[in-house]
Write a protein that holds these residues in place. Structure first.
Motif, mmCIF file in Angstrom:
data_model
loop_
_atom_site.group_PDB
_atom_site.id
_atom_site.type_symbol
_atom_site.label_atom_id
_atom_site.label_comp_id
_atom_site.label_asym_id
_atom_site.label_seq_id
_atom_site.Cartn_x
_atom_site.Cartn_y
_atom_site.Cartn_z
ATOM 1 N N TYR A 255 0.809 -1.217 0.000
ATOM 2 C CA TYR A 255 0.000 0.000 0.000
ATOM 3 C C TYR A 255 0.843 1.269 0.000
ATOM 4 O O TYR A 255 0.368 2.343 -0.357
ATOM 5 C CB TYR A 255 -0.968 -0.002 1.180
ATOM 6 C CG TYR A 255 -0.320 -0.127 2.539
ATOM 7 C CD1 TYR A 255 0.208 0.975 3.198
ATOM 8 C CD2 TYR A 255 -0.239 -1.363 3.167
ATOM 9 C CE1 TYR A 255 0.810 0.859 4.439
ATOM 10 C CE2 TYR A 255 0.360 -1.493 4.416
ATOM 11 C CZ TYR A 255 0.879 -0.381 5.051
ATOM 12 O OH TYR A 255 1.478 -0.510 6.276
ATOM 13 N N GLU A 256 2.102 1.175 0.388
ATOM 14 C CA GLU A 256 2.970 2.353 0.358
ATOM 15 C C GLU A 256 3.497 2.623 -1.048
ATOM 16 O O GLU A 256 4.046 3.695 -1.297
ATOM 17 C CB GLU A 256 4.134 2.163 1.330
ATOM 18 C CG GLU A 256 3.710 2.130 2.790
ATOM 19 C CD GLU A 256 4.889 2.001 3.729
ATOM 20 O OE1 GLU A 256 5.902 1.388 3.324
ATOM 21 O OE2 GLU A 256 4.813 2.519 4.849
ATOM 22 N N TYR A 295 -3.653 5.470 3.884
ATOM 23 C CA TYR A 295 -3.130 4.748 2.722
ATOM 24 C C TYR A 295 -4.246 4.141 1.882
ATOM 25 O O TYR A 295 -4.021 3.206 1.123
ATOM 26 C CB TYR A 295 -2.154 3.655 3.161
ATOM 27 C CG TYR A 295 -0.828 4.188 3.619
ATOM 28 C CD1 TYR A 295 0.163 4.539 2.698
ATOM 29 C CD2 TYR A 295 -0.562 4.379 4.968
ATOM 30 C CE1 TYR A 295 1.386 5.038 3.116
ATOM 31 C CE2 TYR A 295 0.658 4.882 5.397
ATOM 32 C CZ TYR A 295 1.623 5.211 4.469
ATOM 33 O OH TYR A 295 2.829 5.707 4.893
#
Length: 322
Positions: A255-256, A295
């Motif tokens: 997700y980053e 996120y």
């Protein structure tokens, strides 16, 4: 996304609590019936009424929650896709027909077939890359990783003329200039396309292994050899069928790195499931599938066909859990 199916997302603990509560209510009803003659000042009619309420509600809790517990219809359990009660939502997406065909007044980009060394599979692997018209090293471009379905390879998306679709969308101002990477998602030594009889759990495992190849080998290769942005805001992943399962799995895990996710008629397996003779442990527990705060994807497109005999209600399961 809204959670429209509460039964399918109950935790195992809450399910057991409700089951025990139902049993206790049945026990209380029994005690009331048995002790009715010894009631101290309470009218008999009141005792009968209370006992009846306890008994009916207790039996209801035992039947409903006992059924779900035995079927594994709880977070952390095996979800039977065929029995999932999806709330159908009639939302249609359409695109102009000329988006998909070559247009005389549009300048298109080009295809490049790349070969990179994978430290995950120990082999040289291939991918196709679409470069936008006028591609130059003087500026950076967003990048989309586009994943194929269960029987395909890095050439599968070429059958749909993505060069025209992407080029037309850019020309219409509906998409930014971008680089599209179409890899082979079957991350194993023999990564050739398979036939339906070879589309087994072993094939699924090779798809799940792609996240390692993507992180350790493919993304570093793309970032070193093409002028792409490397930040989350300019990196997307999308996939079809089993590739759609992987786009959810990878997008949620990384997700980053990914702010945009597309999943088109995704296959099962992100959470534990049973579908006919197929059964797998999930990549996530259902309660873990939501994205960490801050996120959440900027865009998460989750779609299915109006009739789909392959993945069935799976897209709805993901929709409800997310």
């Amino acid at each position: 996304m809204a959670n429209n199916n509460k039964r399918a997302t109950s935790t195992k603990t809450s399910l057991i609590i409700r089951l025990v509560a139902g049993m206790y209510l049945v026990y209380l009803a029994y005690e009331l019936f048995m002790g009715m003659n010894e009631a101290q000042g309470a009218p008999v009619a009141v005792s009968i009424g209370a006992a009846a309420v306890f008994l009916i509600f207790g039996i209801f809790l035992v039947i409903v929650n006992g059924r779900d517990f035995l079927k594994g219809n709880f977070q952390g359990g095996i979800m039977d896709v065929s029995e999932y009660e999806a709330e159908k939502q009639d939302v249609n997406f359409s695109a102009e027909a000329d988006l998909f065909w070559r247009q005389a007044d549009v300048e298109y980009g080009s295809f490049v077939e790349i070969a990179y060394e994978s430290e995950v599979t120990g082999t040289t692997r291939k991918a196709n890359v679409i470069l936008p018209a006028g591609y130059t090293e003087e500026k950076q471009y967003p990048v989309l990783y586009l994943l194929h379905g269960s029987e395909g390879d890095h050439t599968e998306w070429l059958k749909g003329d993505p060069l025209f679709t992407v080029g037309n969308a850019i020309a219409k101002g509906e998409a930014k200039e971008m680089i599209v990477v179409m890899p082979n998602v079957r991350a194993r030594a023999d990564d050739s396309a398979v036939t339906p009889k070879d589309d087994t759990l072993e094939n699924f495992k090779a798809f799940d292994n792609f996240i390692n190849d993507l992180q350790k080998s493919l993304m570093p290769y793309i970032e070193e050899n093409f002028s792409v942005y490397t930040d989350r805001e300019n990196t997307a992943i999308a996939g079809l069928s089993l590739g759609g399962r992987e786009s959810i799995y990878i997008g949620r895990t990384m997700y980053e790195e990914f702010a945009y996710i597309g999943s088109f008629s995704p296959g099962p397996g992100v959470v534990a499931y049973k579908m006919g003779d197929l059964q797998e442990e999930g990549r996530f527990e259902p309660e873990e599938l939501a994205f960490p705060e801050g996120y959440e994807p900027k865009v998460f497109m989750l779609t299915e066909g109006s009739v789909d005999s392959i993945v069935g209600n799976v897209p709805h399961i993901y929709h409800d859990l997310l």
